[in-house]
Design a protein around this motif. Structure first.
Motif, PDB file in Angstrom:
ATOM      1  N   HIS A   1      47.678  -8.660  56.890  1.00 19.17           N
ATOM      2  CA  HIS A   1      48.665  -7.600  56.641  1.00 19.17           C
ATOM      3  C   HIS A   1      47.985  -6.242  56.721  1.00 19.17           C
TER       4      HIS A   1
ATOM      5  N   ASP B   1      47.249  -4.795  52.990  1.00 19.14           N
ATOM      6  CA  ASP B   1      48.341  -3.854  53.299  1.00 19.14           C
ATOM      7  C   ASP B   1      47.762  -2.475  53.629  1.00 19.14           C
TER       8      ASP B   1
ATOM      9  N   LYS C   1      58.176  -9.473  60.557  1.00 19.47           N
ATOM     10  CA  LYS C   1      58.487  -8.883  59.251  1.00 19.47           C
ATOM     11  C   LYS C   1      59.808  -8.136  59.334  1.00 19.47           C
TER      12      LYS C   1
ATOM     13  N   HIS D   1      48.292  -2.245  58.936  1.00 19.34           N
ATOM     14  CA  HIS D   1      49.030  -1.365  59.854  1.00 19.34           C
ATOM     15  C   HIS D   1      48.008  -0.488  60.561  1.00 19.34           C
TER      16      HIS D   1
ATOM     17  N   HIS E   1      53.310  -8.286  49.754  1.00 21.47           N
ATOM     18  CA  HIS E   1      52.915  -7.263  48.776  1.00 21.47           C
ATOM     19  C   HIS E   1      53.689  -7.316  47.452  1.00 21.47           C
TER      20      HIS E   1
ATOM     21  N   PHE F   1      50.854  -5.113  62.409  1.00 24.88           N
ATOM     22  CA  PHE F   1      52.263  -5.245  62.789  1.00 24.88           C
ATOM     23  C   PHE F   1      52.536  -4.453  64.054  1.00 24.88           C
TER      24      PHE F   1
END
Ligand code: DUC
Ligand code: ZN
Ligand code: ZN
Length: 471
Positions: A59, A316, A152, A61, A240, A94
Protein backbone atom coordinates in the motif's frame (compact mmCIF):
# COMPACT_ATOMS: atom_id res chain seq x y z
CA UNK A 1 27.62 -27.11 -6.74
CA UNK A 2 28.60 -23.47 -7.17
CA UNK A 3 26.54 -20.37 -6.59
CA UNK A 4 26.63 -16.75 -7.66
CA UNK A 5 26.29 -15.67 -4.04
CA UNK A 6 26.17 -17.32 -0.64
CA UNK A 7 24.75 -15.51 2.39
CA UNK A 8 26.70 -17.14 5.15
CA UNK A 9 26.27 -17.60 8.87
CA UNK A 10 23.04 -15.67 9.40
CA UNK A 11 19.84 -16.46 11.24
CA UNK A 12 17.14 -17.06 8.66
CA UNK A 13 13.63 -15.96 9.58
CA UNK A 14 10.47 -16.91 7.71
CA UNK A 15 6.82 -16.54 8.64
CA UNK A 16 7.02 -19.91 10.37
CA UNK A 17 10.63 -20.69 11.35
CA UNK A 18 13.86 -19.23 12.68
CA UNK A 19 17.06 -21.19 12.04
CA UNK A 20 20.76 -20.85 11.33
CA UNK A 21 21.57 -21.57 7.68
CA UNK A 22 23.53 -20.52 4.64
CA UNK A 23 21.61 -19.46 1.53
CA UNK A 24 22.92 -20.22 -1.94
CA UNK A 25 21.73 -17.98 -4.77
CA UNK A 26 21.92 -18.75 -8.46
CA UNK A 27 20.45 -16.78 -11.39
CA UNK A 28 18.53 -14.51 -9.04
CA UNK A 29 16.77 -17.25 -7.14
CA UNK A 30 17.36 -19.17 -3.94
CA UNK A 31 18.97 -22.42 -5.05
CA UNK A 32 19.89 -23.99 -1.71
CA UNK A 33 19.39 -23.57 2.02
CA UNK A 34 21.74 -25.68 4.11
CA UNK A 35 23.78 -25.85 7.30
CA UNK A 36 26.93 -24.96 5.40
CA UNK A 37 27.46 -23.95 1.77
CA UNK A 38 30.71 -23.07 -0.01
CA UNK A 39 31.82 -22.26 -3.50
CA UNK A 40 30.39 -18.98 -4.73
CA UNK A 41 31.65 -15.99 -6.66
CA UNK A 42 30.55 -13.77 -3.75
CA UNK A 43 30.19 -14.62 -0.09
CA UNK A 44 28.22 -12.23 2.11
CA UNK A 45 28.99 -12.56 5.81
CA UNK A 46 25.70 -12.49 7.71
CA UNK A 47 27.17 -13.38 11.12
CA UNK A 48 25.08 -11.77 13.85
CA UNK A 49 22.46 -10.69 11.33
CA UNK A 50 18.87 -11.70 10.69
CA UNK A 51 18.22 -12.87 7.13
CA UNK A 52 14.62 -12.09 6.26
CA UNK A 53 12.50 -11.90 3.11
CA UNK A 54 12.63 -8.42 1.62
CA UNK A 55 9.63 -6.41 2.71
CA UNK A 56 6.61 -6.12 0.47
CA UNK A 57 4.72 -2.88 0.93
CA UNK A 58 1.33 -3.50 -0.63
CA UNK A 59 0.00 0.00 0.00
CA UNK A 60 1.98 2.95 -1.33
CA UNK A 61 1.19 5.98 -3.49
CA UNK A 62 3.86 7.12 -5.93
CA UNK A 63 3.54 9.81 -8.63
CA UNK A 64 -0.20 9.91 -8.00
CA UNK A 65 -1.96 12.89 -9.61
CA UNK A 66 -3.99 15.04 -7.21
CA UNK A 67 -5.37 18.57 -7.03
CA UNK A 68 -3.89 20.91 -9.69
CA UNK A 69 -1.76 22.86 -7.20
CA UNK A 70 -0.43 19.77 -5.39
CA UNK A 71 2.49 17.50 -6.33
CA UNK A 72 3.14 14.11 -4.79
CA UNK A 73 6.63 14.19 -3.28
CA UNK A 74 7.76 10.90 -4.75
CA UNK A 75 8.56 9.40 -8.10
CA UNK A 76 9.36 5.79 -8.90
CA UNK A 77 13.10 6.31 -8.67
CA UNK A 78 13.18 8.02 -5.28
CA UNK A 79 10.35 5.87 -3.92
CA UNK A 80 11.93 2.55 -4.79
CA UNK A 81 15.36 3.67 -3.54
CA UNK A 82 13.86 4.79 -0.22
CA UNK A 83 11.92 1.53 0.01
CA UNK A 84 15.10 -0.48 -0.53
CA UNK A 85 16.94 1.44 2.20
CA UNK A 86 14.02 0.50 4.43
CA UNK A 87 14.45 -3.22 3.71
CA UNK A 88 11.83 -3.64 0.96
CA UNK A 89 12.14 -5.49 -2.34
CA UNK A 90 8.62 -5.06 -3.75
CA UNK A 91 6.18 -2.17 -3.57
CA UNK A 92 2.61 -2.08 -4.79
CA UNK A 93 1.53 1.46 -5.68
CA UNK A 94 -1.95 2.38 -6.84
CA UNK A 95 -2.76 3.30 -10.42
CA UNK A 96 -5.44 5.97 -10.13
CA UNK A 97 -8.14 6.07 -12.78
CA UNK A 98 -9.13 9.73 -13.02
CA UNK A 99 -12.78 10.39 -13.78
CA UNK A 100 -13.38 10.05 -17.51
CA UNK A 101 -10.22 8.01 -18.06
CA UNK A 102 -10.19 4.41 -19.12
CA UNK A 103 -8.22 1.99 -16.98
CA UNK A 104 -5.85 1.39 -19.89
CA UNK A 105 -5.16 5.12 -20.21
CA UNK A 106 -4.39 5.30 -16.49
CA UNK A 107 -2.11 2.27 -16.69
CA UNK A 108 -0.30 3.64 -19.72
CA UNK A 109 0.47 6.85 -17.81
CA UNK A 110 1.69 4.98 -14.71
CA UNK A 111 3.85 2.56 -16.68
CA UNK A 112 5.38 5.53 -18.50
CA UNK A 113 6.37 6.95 -15.10
CA UNK A 114 7.56 3.67 -13.60
CA UNK A 115 9.08 1.52 -16.31
CA UNK A 116 12.87 1.62 -16.29
CA UNK A 117 13.07 3.77 -13.15
CA UNK A 118 12.49 1.28 -10.34
CA UNK A 119 15.25 -0.10 -8.13
CA UNK A 120 13.01 -2.79 -6.66
CA UNK A 121 10.06 -4.72 -8.11
CA UNK A 122 6.69 -3.06 -8.54
CA UNK A 123 3.10 -4.12 -9.15
CA UNK A 124 0.02 -1.91 -9.47
CA UNK A 125 -3.38 -2.06 -7.84
CA UNK A 126 -6.07 -0.18 -9.76
CA UNK A 127 -8.14 2.60 -8.17
CA UNK A 128 -11.59 2.69 -9.76
CA UNK A 129 -13.25 6.12 -9.67
CA UNK A 130 -15.41 5.73 -12.77
CA UNK A 131 -16.87 2.24 -12.75
CA UNK A 132 -18.97 2.55 -15.89
CA UNK A 133 -20.23 -0.51 -17.79
CA UNK A 134 -17.23 -0.44 -20.15
CA UNK A 135 -14.80 -0.46 -17.24
CA UNK A 136 -16.57 -3.20 -15.31
CA UNK A 137 -17.76 -5.27 -18.25
CA UNK A 138 -14.79 -5.14 -20.60
CA UNK A 139 -11.65 -3.52 -19.24
CA UNK A 140 -11.57 -5.06 -15.79
CA UNK A 141 -11.99 -8.70 -16.89
CA UNK A 142 -9.21 -8.30 -19.46
CA UNK A 143 -6.88 -6.54 -17.02
CA UNK A 144 -7.40 -9.15 -14.31
CA UNK A 145 -6.36 -11.78 -16.88
CA UNK A 146 -3.25 -9.70 -17.58
CA UNK A 147 -2.26 -9.70 -13.90
CA UNK A 148 -3.83 -6.50 -12.53
CA UNK A 149 -5.72 -8.55 -9.99
CA UNK A 150 -6.60 -6.07 -7.23
CA UNK A 151 -8.40 -2.76 -7.03
CA UNK A 152 -9.21 -0.10 -4.48
CA UNK A 153 -12.41 1.88 -4.11
CA UNK A 154 -13.06 4.94 -1.97
CA UNK A 155 -16.18 5.70 0.07
CA UNK A 156 -15.13 9.35 0.43
CA UNK A 157 -13.37 12.27 -1.38
CA UNK A 158 -15.17 14.39 -3.99
CA UNK A 159 -13.11 13.17 -6.90
CA UNK A 160 -12.90 9.50 -5.92
CA UNK A 161 -15.90 8.38 -3.88
CA UNK A 162 -18.30 5.79 -5.20
CA UNK A 163 -21.98 5.80 -4.33
CA UNK A 164 -23.39 2.73 -2.58
CA UNK A 165 -24.85 1.36 -5.83
CA UNK A 166 -21.47 1.79 -7.53
CA UNK A 167 -19.68 -0.01 -4.71
CA UNK A 168 -22.10 -2.90 -5.12
CA UNK A 169 -21.56 -2.95 -8.90
CA UNK A 170 -17.77 -3.01 -8.43
CA UNK A 171 -18.01 -5.83 -5.93
CA UNK A 172 -20.30 -7.80 -8.25
CA UNK A 173 -17.78 -7.30 -11.07
CA UNK A 174 -15.01 -8.42 -8.74
CA UNK A 175 -16.96 -11.57 -8.02
CA UNK A 176 -17.28 -12.28 -11.75
CA UNK A 177 -13.64 -11.56 -12.59
CA UNK A 178 -11.79 -12.66 -9.45
CA UNK A 179 -10.41 -9.20 -8.72
CA UNK A 180 -9.61 -8.58 -5.05
CA UNK A 181 -11.24 -5.45 -3.61
CA UNK A 182 -9.56 -3.04 -1.17
CA UNK A 183 -11.76 -0.49 0.57
CA UNK A 184 -11.12 3.00 1.91
CA UNK A 185 -13.82 2.96 4.58
CA UNK A 186 -14.81 6.47 5.63
CA UNK A 187 -18.24 7.93 4.84
CA UNK A 188 -18.46 10.89 2.47
CA UNK A 189 -21.65 12.43 3.85
CA UNK A 190 -20.75 11.97 7.50
CA UNK A 191 -17.41 13.73 6.93
CA UNK A 192 -19.01 16.57 4.99
CA UNK A 193 -21.67 17.04 7.66
CA UNK A 194 -19.08 17.27 10.43
CA UNK A 195 -16.59 19.35 8.45
CA UNK A 196 -19.28 21.91 7.58
CA UNK A 197 -20.25 22.19 11.26
CA UNK A 198 -16.62 22.63 12.37
CA UNK A 199 -15.99 25.25 9.71
CA UNK A 200 -19.13 27.15 10.73
CA UNK A 201 -17.63 27.40 14.22
CA UNK A 202 -14.34 28.70 12.79
CA UNK A 203 -12.53 25.46 13.59
CA UNK A 204 -10.35 25.24 10.52
CA UNK A 205 -6.85 24.38 11.81
CA UNK A 206 -5.29 21.04 10.76
CA UNK A 207 -6.15 19.65 14.21
CA UNK A 208 -9.85 19.56 13.21
CA UNK A 209 -9.13 17.04 10.51
CA UNK A 210 -9.44 14.46 13.32
CA UNK A 211 -12.82 15.63 14.71
CA UNK A 212 -14.18 15.80 11.14
CA UNK A 213 -13.49 12.07 10.73
CA UNK A 214 -14.15 10.49 14.15
CA UNK A 215 -14.11 6.77 14.82
CA UNK A 216 -17.85 6.50 14.13
CA UNK A 217 -17.27 7.71 10.56
CA UNK A 218 -14.81 4.91 9.93
CA UNK A 219 -16.78 2.29 11.86
CA UNK A 220 -20.01 3.05 9.96
CA UNK A 221 -18.29 2.84 6.59
CA UNK A 222 -16.45 -0.33 7.57
CA UNK A 223 -19.74 -1.93 8.59
CA UNK A 224 -21.38 -0.81 5.35
CA UNK A 225 -18.51 -2.13 3.20
CA UNK A 226 -18.60 -5.46 5.00
CA UNK A 227 -22.37 -5.68 4.54
CA UNK A 228 -21.95 -5.00 0.81
CA UNK A 229 -19.27 -7.69 0.62
CA UNK A 230 -21.67 -10.09 2.30
CA UNK A 231 -24.49 -9.18 -0.09
CA UNK A 232 -22.29 -9.63 -3.17
CA UNK A 233 -20.37 -12.59 -1.71
CA UNK A 234 -16.84 -11.25 -2.23
CA UNK A 235 -13.77 -11.18 -0.02
CA UNK A 236 -12.51 -7.66 0.73
CA UNK A 237 -9.58 -5.98 2.44
CA UNK A 238 -10.34 -3.01 4.70
CA UNK A 239 -7.19 -0.93 4.35
CA UNK A 240 -5.59 1.48 6.83
CA UNK A 241 -7.69 0.58 9.87
CA UNK A 242 -7.04 3.08 12.65
CA UNK A 243 -9.07 2.10 15.70
CA UNK A 244 -10.69 -0.53 17.90
CA UNK A 245 -14.28 -0.14 16.70
CA UNK A 246 -13.42 -0.64 13.03
CA UNK A 247 -11.19 -3.55 13.97
CA UNK A 248 -14.07 -5.11 15.90
CA UNK A 249 -16.31 -4.84 12.82
CA UNK A 250 -13.80 -6.99 10.95
CA UNK A 251 -13.50 -9.42 13.86
CA UNK A 252 -17.29 -9.81 14.12
CA UNK A 253 -17.64 -10.34 10.37
CA UNK A 254 -15.00 -13.06 10.50
CA UNK A 255 -16.84 -14.77 13.33
CA UNK A 256 -19.89 -14.82 11.07
CA UNK A 257 -17.77 -16.64 8.50
CA UNK A 258 -17.17 -13.73 6.13
CA UNK A 259 -13.90 -13.44 4.26
CA UNK A 260 -12.79 -10.00 5.42
CA UNK A 261 -9.13 -9.00 5.74
CA UNK A 262 -7.63 -6.01 7.50
CA UNK A 263 -4.58 -3.81 7.17
CA UNK A 264 -3.07 -1.32 9.57
CA UNK A 265 -0.12 1.06 9.26
CA UNK A 266 2.66 2.65 11.37
CA UNK A 267 0.79 5.91 11.90
CA UNK A 268 -1.87 4.07 13.89
CA UNK A 269 0.73 2.54 16.19
CA UNK A 270 2.92 5.52 17.05
CA UNK A 271 1.04 8.75 16.23
CA UNK A 272 -2.04 10.22 17.91
CA UNK A 273 -4.61 12.90 17.22
CA UNK A 274 -2.54 15.27 19.37
CA UNK A 275 0.16 15.29 16.69
CA UNK A 276 -2.19 17.23 14.42
CA UNK A 277 -2.26 20.05 16.98
CA UNK A 278 0.56 22.52 16.45
CA UNK A 279 1.52 26.08 15.72
CA UNK A 280 1.97 27.43 12.20
CA UNK A 281 0.33 24.55 10.35
CA UNK A 282 2.77 22.00 11.85
CA UNK A 283 -0.19 19.69 12.43
CA UNK A 284 -0.59 19.36 8.66
CA UNK A 285 2.49 17.14 8.66
CA UNK A 286 0.38 14.45 10.33
CA UNK A 287 -2.86 14.83 8.35
CA UNK A 288 -3.76 11.49 6.83
CA UNK A 289 -6.94 9.51 6.52
CA UNK A 290 -8.19 7.89 8.57
CA UNK A 291 -6.51 10.16 11.11
CA UNK A 292 -4.26 8.95 13.93
CA UNK A 293 -6.41 8.37 17.04
CA UNK A 294 -5.74 7.71 20.75
CA UNK A 295 -3.27 5.57 22.68
CA UNK A 296 -6.16 3.19 23.38
CA UNK A 297 -6.71 2.79 19.64
CA UNK A 298 -2.97 2.21 19.20
CA UNK A 299 -3.27 -0.65 21.71
CA UNK A 300 -6.21 -2.02 19.71
CA UNK A 301 -4.19 -1.94 16.50
CA UNK A 302 -1.44 -3.90 18.23
CA UNK A 303 -4.04 -6.47 19.32
CA UNK A 304 -5.24 -6.68 15.73
CA UNK A 305 -1.72 -7.41 14.56
CA UNK A 306 -1.10 -9.94 17.33
CA UNK A 307 -4.31 -11.87 16.74
CA UNK A 308 -4.38 -11.88 12.96
CA UNK A 309 -7.32 -9.49 12.51
CA UNK A 310 -4.80 -7.48 10.52
CA UNK A 311 -2.89 -9.77 8.21
CA UNK A 312 -0.87 -7.06 6.50
CA UNK A 313 1.06 -4.08 7.83
CA UNK A 314 1.65 -1.46 5.13
CA UNK A 315 3.01 2.07 5.08
CA UNK A 316 0.23 3.89 3.17
CA UNK A 317 3.14 6.04 2.00
CA UNK A 318 1.44 9.12 0.50
CA UNK A 319 3.93 11.97 0.79
CA UNK A 320 3.40 15.69 0.29
CA UNK A 321 6.05 18.26 1.04
CA UNK A 322 5.56 20.73 3.89
CA UNK A 323 5.58 23.42 1.22
CA UNK A 324 3.31 25.34 -1.15
CA UNK A 325 2.99 22.44 -3.58
CA UNK A 326 1.98 20.06 -0.77
CA UNK A 327 0.69 20.54 2.75
CA UNK A 328 0.82 24.34 2.57
CA UNK A 329 -1.18 25.32 -0.51
CA UNK A 330 -3.05 28.62 -0.30
CA UNK A 331 -6.30 26.73 0.24
CA UNK A 332 -4.79 24.54 2.98
CA UNK A 333 -4.29 27.71 5.05
CA UNK A 334 -8.06 28.35 4.72
CA UNK A 335 -9.04 25.08 6.32
CA UNK A 336 -8.16 21.50 7.19
CA UNK A 337 -10.36 20.06 4.46
CA UNK A 338 -7.92 21.35 1.85
CA UNK A 339 -4.79 19.90 3.41
CA UNK A 340 -3.66 17.00 1.19
CA UNK A 341 -4.26 13.72 3.01
CA UNK A 342 -1.25 11.49 3.43
CA UNK A 343 2.14 11.12 5.07
CA UNK A 344 5.44 9.51 4.10
CA UNK A 345 6.50 6.12 5.53
CA UNK A 346 7.95 3.87 2.85
CA UNK A 347 11.43 3.82 4.44
CA UNK A 348 10.44 3.67 8.09
CA UNK A 349 7.59 1.09 8.06
CA UNK A 350 9.77 -1.93 8.77
CA UNK A 351 12.11 -0.40 11.37
CA UNK A 352 9.12 0.97 13.30
CA UNK A 353 7.37 -2.40 13.42
CA UNK A 354 10.60 -4.22 14.24
CA UNK A 355 11.52 -1.85 17.05
CA UNK A 356 8.09 -1.25 18.54
CA UNK A 357 6.83 -4.76 17.82
CA UNK A 358 9.60 -7.36 17.93
CA UNK A 359 12.02 -5.57 20.24
CA UNK A 360 9.31 -4.57 22.70
CA UNK A 361 7.95 -8.14 22.78
CA UNK A 362 4.58 -7.39 21.18
CA UNK A 363 5.02 -9.68 18.17
CA UNK A 364 7.41 -12.48 17.27
CA UNK A 365 10.05 -12.32 14.56
CA UNK A 366 7.94 -14.75 12.52
CA UNK A 367 4.86 -12.55 12.87
CA UNK A 368 7.00 -9.64 11.72
CA UNK A 369 7.91 -11.49 8.52
CA UNK A 370 4.32 -12.59 7.94
CA UNK A 371 2.94 -9.08 8.48
CA UNK A 372 5.52 -7.29 6.35
CA UNK A 373 6.23 -9.72 3.51
CA UNK A 374 4.70 -13.20 3.37
CA UNK A 375 1.06 -12.25 3.87
CA UNK A 376 1.32 -9.46 1.29
CA UNK A 377 2.66 -11.95 -1.27
CA UNK A 378 -0.03 -14.47 -0.42
CA UNK A 379 -2.90 -12.00 -0.38
CA UNK A 380 -2.02 -10.32 -3.65
CA UNK A 381 -0.99 -13.30 -5.78
CA UNK A 382 2.82 -13.16 -5.64
CA UNK A 383 3.50 -16.20 -3.47
CA UNK A 384 5.74 -18.26 -3.42
CA UNK A 385 7.89 -16.33 -5.92
CA UNK A 386 7.94 -13.45 -3.43
CA UNK A 387 7.60 -13.04 0.31
CA UNK A 388 9.55 -15.99 1.66
CA UNK A 389 12.93 -17.63 1.89
CA UNK A 390 12.57 -20.99 0.17
CA UNK A 391 14.29 -22.88 -2.61
CA UNK A 392 12.96 -21.55 -5.91
CA UNK A 393 11.82 -18.18 -4.56
CA UNK A 394 13.33 -14.96 -5.88
CA UNK A 395 16.41 -14.05 -3.83
CA UNK A 396 14.73 -10.92 -2.40
CA UNK A 397 16.40 -10.68 0.96
CA UNK A 398 17.10 -8.12 3.67
CA UNK A 399 19.88 -8.51 6.21
CA UNK A 400 19.04 -6.88 9.51
CA UNK A 401 21.19 -5.78 12.40
CA UNK A 402 18.73 -6.44 15.22
CA UNK A 403 20.62 -4.42 17.81
CA UNK A 404 21.66 -1.24 16.04
CA UNK A 405 20.12 1.83 17.67
CA UNK A 406 19.15 4.74 15.43
CA UNK A 407 16.98 7.80 15.71
CA UNK A 408 14.72 8.54 12.75
CA UNK A 409 15.90 11.78 11.17
CA UNK A 410 14.71 13.35 7.94
CA UNK A 411 18.34 14.12 7.07
CA UNK A 412 19.13 10.38 6.97
CA UNK A 413 16.17 9.31 4.80
CA UNK A 414 16.07 8.87 1.04
CA UNK A 415 12.39 9.50 0.30
CA UNK A 416 11.25 12.45 -1.80
CA UNK A 417 9.47 14.19 1.06
CA UNK A 418 11.01 17.04 3.03
CA UNK A 419 9.97 15.79 6.47
CA UNK A 420 9.15 12.61 8.35
CA UNK A 421 6.27 12.42 10.83
CA UNK A 422 8.46 10.05 12.86
CA UNK A 423 11.28 12.57 13.43
CA UNK A 424 13.09 11.75 16.68
CA UNK A 425 11.64 8.27 17.18
CA UNK A 426 14.33 5.99 18.58
CA UNK A 427 14.55 2.65 16.80
CA UNK A 428 16.37 -0.56 17.64
CA UNK A 429 17.10 -2.71 14.57
CA UNK A 430 17.54 -1.59 10.97
CA UNK A 431 18.13 -3.31 7.63
CA UNK A 432 21.81 -3.14 6.65
CA UNK A 433 21.66 -4.77 3.22
CA UNK A 434 18.82 -5.23 0.73
CA UNK A 435 19.08 -7.63 -2.17
CA UNK A 436 16.75 -7.92 -5.17
CA UNK A 437 16.88 -11.17 -7.15
CA UNK A 438 20.38 -11.83 -5.84
CA UNK A 439 21.81 -8.36 -6.56
CA UNK A 440 22.63 -5.98 -3.74
CA UNK A 441 20.56 -2.79 -4.03
CA UNK A 442 21.59 -1.01 -0.82
CA UNK A 443 24.28 -1.67 1.75
CA UNK A 444 24.56 0.50 4.83
CA UNK A 445 24.19 4.08 3.63
CA UNK A 446 25.24 3.23 0.07
CA UNK A 447 23.04 2.80 -2.96
CA UNK A 448 24.86 -0.07 -4.65
CA UNK A 449 22.38 -0.45 -7.49
CA UNK A 450 23.51 1.94 -10.22
CA UNK A 451 20.97 0.94 -12.85
CA UNK A 452 17.31 0.42 -11.94
CA UNK A 453 16.81 -3.35 -12.06
CA UNK A 454 13.25 -3.44 -10.70
CA UNK A 455 10.72 -5.32 -12.78
CA UNK A 456 6.99 -4.98 -13.18
CA UNK A 457 5.19 -7.96 -11.61
CA UNK A 458 1.94 -9.23 -13.11
CA UNK A 459 0.10 -11.15 -10.39
CA UNK A 460 -2.08 -14.23 -10.00
CA UNK A 461 -5.57 -13.75 -8.63
CA UNK A 462 -5.65 -13.53 -4.85
CA UNK A 463 -6.23 -16.91 -3.25
CA UNK A 464 -9.01 -15.19 -1.30
CA UNK A 465 -10.97 -14.85 -4.55
CA UNK A 466 -10.22 -18.30 -5.89
CA UNK A 467 -11.13 -20.13 -2.72
CA UNK A 468 -7.63 -21.52 -2.26
CA UNK A 469 -7.14 -19.65 0.97
CA UNK A 470 -3.61 -19.91 2.28
CA UNK A 471 -3.40 -17.48 5.18
N1 DUC B 1 -6.10 6.97 1.51
C1 DUC B 1 -5.00 6.32 1.31
O1 DUC B 1 -5.02 5.14 1.11
N2 DUC B 1 -3.84 6.99 1.32
C2 DUC B 1 -3.73 8.34 1.58
C3 DUC B 1 -4.95 9.09 1.65
C4 DUC B 1 -6.15 8.26 1.70
O2 DUC B 1 -7.21 8.76 1.90
ZN1 ZN C 1 -7.34 5.20 1.48
ZN1 ZN D 1 -3.24 4.84 0.71
Amino acid sequence: MSFDTIIKGGTVVTASDTFKADIGIRAGRIAAIAEALDDAATIIDAGGKLVMPGGIDSHVHISQPGAPDVVMAEDFESGTIAAAFGGNTTVMPFCLQQKGQTLREALKAYHAEADGRCHIDVSFHLILTDPNPGVLGQELPALVEEGYTSLKVFMTYDDMMLKDRELLEVMAAARRTGAFVMIHAEGYDTIRFLADALEAEGKTAPYYHGPSRPVAVEREATHRAISFAEITDVPIMIVHVSNRQAMEEIERARRRGLNISGETCPQYLVLTEEDMDGEAMQGAKFVCSPPPRTTEDQAACWEGLQHGIFSVFSSDHCPYRFAEDGKLTAKAHDGFRWVPNGIPGIETRLPILFSEGVKKGRISLNQFVALTATNHAKTYGLYPKKGTIAVGADADIALWDPDIVRTIRQTDLHHGCDYTPYEGLEITGWPVLTMLRGRVVTEGDTLVSTAPEGQYLPRERSPFTTGKQIL
